[in-house]
Design a protein around this motif. Sequence first.
Motif, short mmCIF file in Angstrom:
data_model
loop_
_atom_site.label_atom_id
_atom_site.label_comp_id
_atom_site.label_asym_id
_atom_site.label_seq_id
_atom_site.Cartn_x
_atom_site.Cartn_y
_atom_site.Cartn_z
N SER A 162 0.83 -1.21 0.00
CA SER A 162 0.00 0.00 0.00
C SER A 162 0.86 1.26 0.00
O SER A 162 2.04 1.22 0.37
N ARG A 163 0.26 2.36 -0.38
CA ARG A 163 1.02 3.61 -0.48
C ARG A 163 1.46 4.13 0.89
O ARG A 163 2.41 4.91 0.97
N ASP A 164 0.76 3.71 1.94
CA ASP A 164 1.23 4.09 3.28
C ASP A 164 2.16 3.04 3.86
O ASP A 164 2.58 3.15 5.03
N LEU A 165 2.50 2.00 3.07
CA LEU A 165 3.43 0.94 3.45
C LEU A 165 2.97 0.15 4.67
O LEU A 165 3.77 -0.50 5.34
N ARG A 166 1.65 0.13 4.90
CA ARG A 166 1.13 -0.61 6.04
C ARG A 166 0.30 -1.83 5.63
O ARG A 166 -0.26 -2.51 6.47
N GLY A 167 0.22 -2.05 4.34
CA GLY A 167 -0.54 -3.19 3.86
C GLY A 167 0.21 -3.93 2.77
O GLY A 167 0.81 -3.31 1.89
N TYR A 168 0.23 -5.25 2.84
CA TYR A 168 0.86 -6.08 1.82
C TYR A 168 -0.21 -6.96 1.17
O TYR A 168 -1.23 -7.29 1.77
N ILE A 169 0.08 -7.36 -0.07
CA ILE A 169 -0.80 -8.29 -0.78
C ILE A 169 0.03 -9.48 -1.26
O ILE A 169 1.13 -9.29 -1.80
N VAL A 170 -0.50 -10.66 -1.04
CA VAL A 170 0.06 -11.87 -1.65
C VAL A 170 -0.90 -12.28 -2.77
O VAL A 170 -2.07 -12.58 -2.51
N LEU A 171 -0.42 -12.25 -3.99
CA LEU A 171 -1.22 -12.57 -5.17
C LEU A 171 -1.04 -14.05 -5.48
O LEU A 171 0.07 -14.50 -5.76
N ILE A 172 -2.14 -14.81 -5.43
CA ILE A 172 -2.07 -16.26 -5.59
C ILE A 172 -2.76 -16.66 -6.88
O ILE A 172 -3.92 -16.30 -7.13
N THR A 173 -2.04 -17.40 -7.71
CA THR A 173 -2.61 -17.92 -8.95
C THR A 173 -2.95 -19.39 -8.74
O THR A 173 -2.07 -20.22 -8.57
N PRO A 174 -4.25 -19.73 -8.74
CA PRO A 174 -4.64 -21.12 -8.51
C PRO A 174 -4.65 -21.93 -9.80
O PRO A 174 -4.77 -21.39 -10.90
N ASP A 175 -4.53 -23.22 -9.64
CA ASP A 175 -4.62 -24.14 -10.77
C ASP A 175 -6.09 -24.26 -11.18
O ASP A 175 -6.92 -24.68 -10.38
N PRO A 176 -6.44 -23.88 -12.42
CA PRO A 176 -7.85 -23.92 -12.84
C PRO A 176 -8.42 -25.33 -12.88
O PRO A 176 -9.64 -25.50 -12.93
N ARG A 177 -7.56 -26.35 -12.82
CA ARG A 177 -8.04 -27.74 -12.85
C ARG A 177 -8.48 -28.22 -11.47
O ARG A 177 -9.11 -29.27 -11.36
N LYS A 178 -8.14 -27.45 -10.44
CA LYS A 178 -8.46 -27.87 -9.07
C LYS A 178 -9.69 -27.12 -8.57
O LYS A 178 -10.08 -26.07 -9.10
N ASP A 179 -10.30 -27.66 -7.52
CA ASP A 179 -11.46 -27.04 -6.89
C ASP A 179 -11.03 -25.74 -6.23
O ASP A 179 -10.20 -25.75 -5.31
N PRO A 180 -11.57 -24.59 -6.66
CA PRO A 180 -11.12 -23.31 -6.09
C PRO A 180 -11.40 -23.20 -4.59
O PRO A 180 -10.61 -22.59 -3.86
N LYS A 181 -12.51 -23.78 -4.12
CA LYS A 181 -12.81 -23.70 -2.69
C LYS A 181 -11.79 -24.50 -1.88
O LYS A 181 -11.39 -24.09 -0.79
N ALA A 182 -11.35 -25.65 -2.42
CA ALA A 182 -10.33 -26.44 -1.72
C ALA A 182 -9.00 -25.68 -1.66
O ALA A 182 -8.30 -25.70 -0.64
N ILE A 183 -8.67 -24.99 -2.75
CA ILE A 183 -7.45 -24.18 -2.76
C ILE A 183 -7.56 -23.05 -1.74
O ILE A 183 -6.64 -22.79 -0.96
N GLY A 184 -8.72 -22.37 -1.75
CA GLY A 184 -8.93 -21.29 -0.80
C GLY A 184 -8.82 -21.76 0.64
O GLY A 184 -8.24 -21.08 1.50
N LYS A 185 -9.35 -22.94 0.92
CA LYS A 185 -9.28 -23.49 2.28
C LYS A 185 -7.84 -23.79 2.67
O LYS A 185 -7.40 -23.47 3.78
N ALA A 186 -7.07 -24.39 1.74
CA ALA A 186 -5.66 -24.71 2.03
C ALA A 186 -4.85 -23.44 2.26
O ALA A 186 -4.02 -23.38 3.18
#
Length: 880
Positions: free
Chosen positions: A167-191
Amino acid sequence: MTESHANAQPTFWGRLIDLLQRGRLPMLVVSAALTAASLIVLPFVPFSSDPTEFMPRSEPSVKQWLDVTQRFGGLDTLLVGLAEPESPLTSNGLLTLAALTEKLSDLKAEGVLQARSLANVTTIIEDEDGVLNAELLVSSIPRTDDGLQTLAARIRADQQVFGSLVSRDLRGYIVLITPDPRKDPKAIGKAVREVVEREHGHLISHYFGAPFFEVYAAQTATAKLLWIGPLFFALYIVVGILWLRNWRAFLAVTLGGGVTLLWWMGGLYLFGVEASSAALNGALFLTMAALILLARLAERWVRRMPNSEPAGVFSPNVLLILAAFIVAFWLVGRSSVPFVSAFAQASAVGLVALGAFVLLAFVPLLSFFSRSSTAAEPPQPRPLTLSRFAVIVLAVAAIALCASAVRITFAVTPREMFGEKEEVRRTLAFFDERFGGADVFQIEAAGDFRDPAMAARLMRLTDLLEGSGAFGDVRSISQVLGFLGQRFGGVHRIPKDRSAMDNLWFFLEGSADVQPLVTGARREAMIAARVPPDSPLTHTERVERVQRAIADSEKLGVEGAVLRLKALCRRFDLGIPDAGIEGLPGVAESVKKKTDPATRHDKALAALKAFMDSPDAPFAPSDEEWARLAEALKGGAEMEPLITGMAGFAEMGGDAAMAKQLADTLRTRLAAIQLEAEAKTIVGELLGDKQNQVNSAFVERAVGVVVDWLDQPTSAATEMKLIVTGMPVVAEELRASSWSGLWQGLLVLLAAGALAFALFTRRIVPASRAAFEATVAAILTLGIGHLIGLDADGMSAPFYLAIPPISFILSAWTLERGGQTATPSRFAAGMALTFGVAFASLILSGIMPVIRFAGIPALGLAVATVVSHVSARVGRTGLQ
């Protein structure tokens, strides 16, 4: 026609009921076989769980948005937000971020293709020798305040990362996650969530993305089911038995509802209806319809006169009601609104299953029930003045609530779906506060972005959008290209030369960081513009500003430069008057007059000499050789013979072609240095006293704008195709189409149900009374629902459509044969209220989607029961 009269004249229906009950054992065997068959095919029923299944894909804007998000991975991407609780950019925070990013990257088996964050993103860094290299932005984590300040300056200089991964105030970070489209997205989100919850340390975690939202709702509801589940069944059993006062009938009705659900699943398989999340709402409707209808039939059987024929109990109207609404749901199933059509198709199959169960199983089953010898028909109701008054009150209330009913809204975005105190809303607040907004406009651009003119227009549009005042943050690939252009060429701009442009793209080849912004073929790009939550702009005004920016991005010359500089001044909040920016041509002319051309040229040659002495140059000429080159550059003489005769050039094995290429490079670079110097002076003049106060990023970009003006691009790239989309754009149309689909479905169900029932039974008055009850119940439920905050979403809205058929089944007028008076069914009302009370216990989950999911059916059952009871208390004579 009275029941005794019916007994005197046996009909086909009477003979059928008699046949079913005399052959009850074979019928029950057939029913058991159908139940077993439904269980066998249950795993093969097609099921889909798609967060976009509630969206009308036939709508051009929705189809367009889904196509765009699919190409750029918008629906698949998961974002983990991490907030520093006390101070910005701490060593502990960076250590935690790095460890967490690494652990998430290790979830390959669970379906995480990659995890990107500030901890592992690369950037262009100039080393001590002046060589540009691609290195980790955070190569090592500083442990001192000075080291952290140095890192902060490096982050702010990287437009690709600053405001995006941090973030511009340097107090927030983001981790950008690319999931495998062949897998169940909810299972990936849970893991992913499990790892983050275990490893986030002192950082505050947030989860953004449809799979995360679904996991949150499911986990929160499941945790509370440990006590809500027992409460549900306790309420259902206790209230049901106490109300019916007949545990055998209660058990038979409950088992009947369960078996009907199994037959429904078998019907889905038989008819090839997909069991989507929207279609599964039909299961709840079928449960309500089955319990109420079977309870009515059980009560009529228990209370019928001794020795009277079963045909008087099992009126053919039972199947006629079901047939009427099978037709009505078939018509509604043709709707273009997915949640309406999916619910209607599944409900039609459910009513077929219910009709089959009544004939094949419930009629034979009730023949085992004994009746008291004192059983008699309940007394006919007396038309009371109070009852007439109650009917009038209900009608007036329905009319009064029409205004509230038509104002019912649809929750489409996550912000609307969840309550303010829920985790999802806290996540949205994090992105609103730290990253400029959680809702994103998307502007898709189609063109050849290897062409400098196309990329330059994309940069102009990005600048204009940033300064439009409509967005909290704007991201596009042009910012990355401009950053690279500055690192390699000294100016934040798109290079005019195609070969230089190719060099930038070559550097980005295979970079995962730019995948959300441009396709691999470089023919489609995406501008992502975040909508600030506190913006006073309406949706229409925001779209108008986007369209204005698109039109202005075609403008070149001084007009285009002035528009871009004004936009950048607004973006960096400099407060420079527009009149000062509009004086750009005069300032430029003044700068030229103030500086001697020869002096400008000498300064440019000195800068070029510094380049030739750097490690980036192909070879270093001697002072004497450089003097001859400088003279040739100043006078415009041929340089190729001079370069060919230089010792350093000969040592590197250069030929005539290479000499020409180097000569062209020197001329181009000299011109670029001169343009840059002139542009810097112009920008300095425009800033005046604010030169030492402004952000260096503004100066870099403003210089790039002025250089673009001085060195005009060859084309305005007007052939670029631009499409405005994004969830905020689509949400407006989704709300409108959902509202329209809901009301169309209600009107069709009311009209088609009443008309079909009247035609089937040839009894206009009972059909009219039942239709009146259904209409009043629907309006009251919608109106009250809106007043108490039970507005609809894709999952809950179908339950508003369930009100007309439920009301018809509850109506005392639909199964009576006399036509003058009607008897309210205590069993039917009891099962409706029992199920409503039990289902209302789910409201205690505290999750807004579940509250709507439980509250609308509970409200609808209560309203329909009251309306039906009041209406039944007034016979035809009572209204005279």
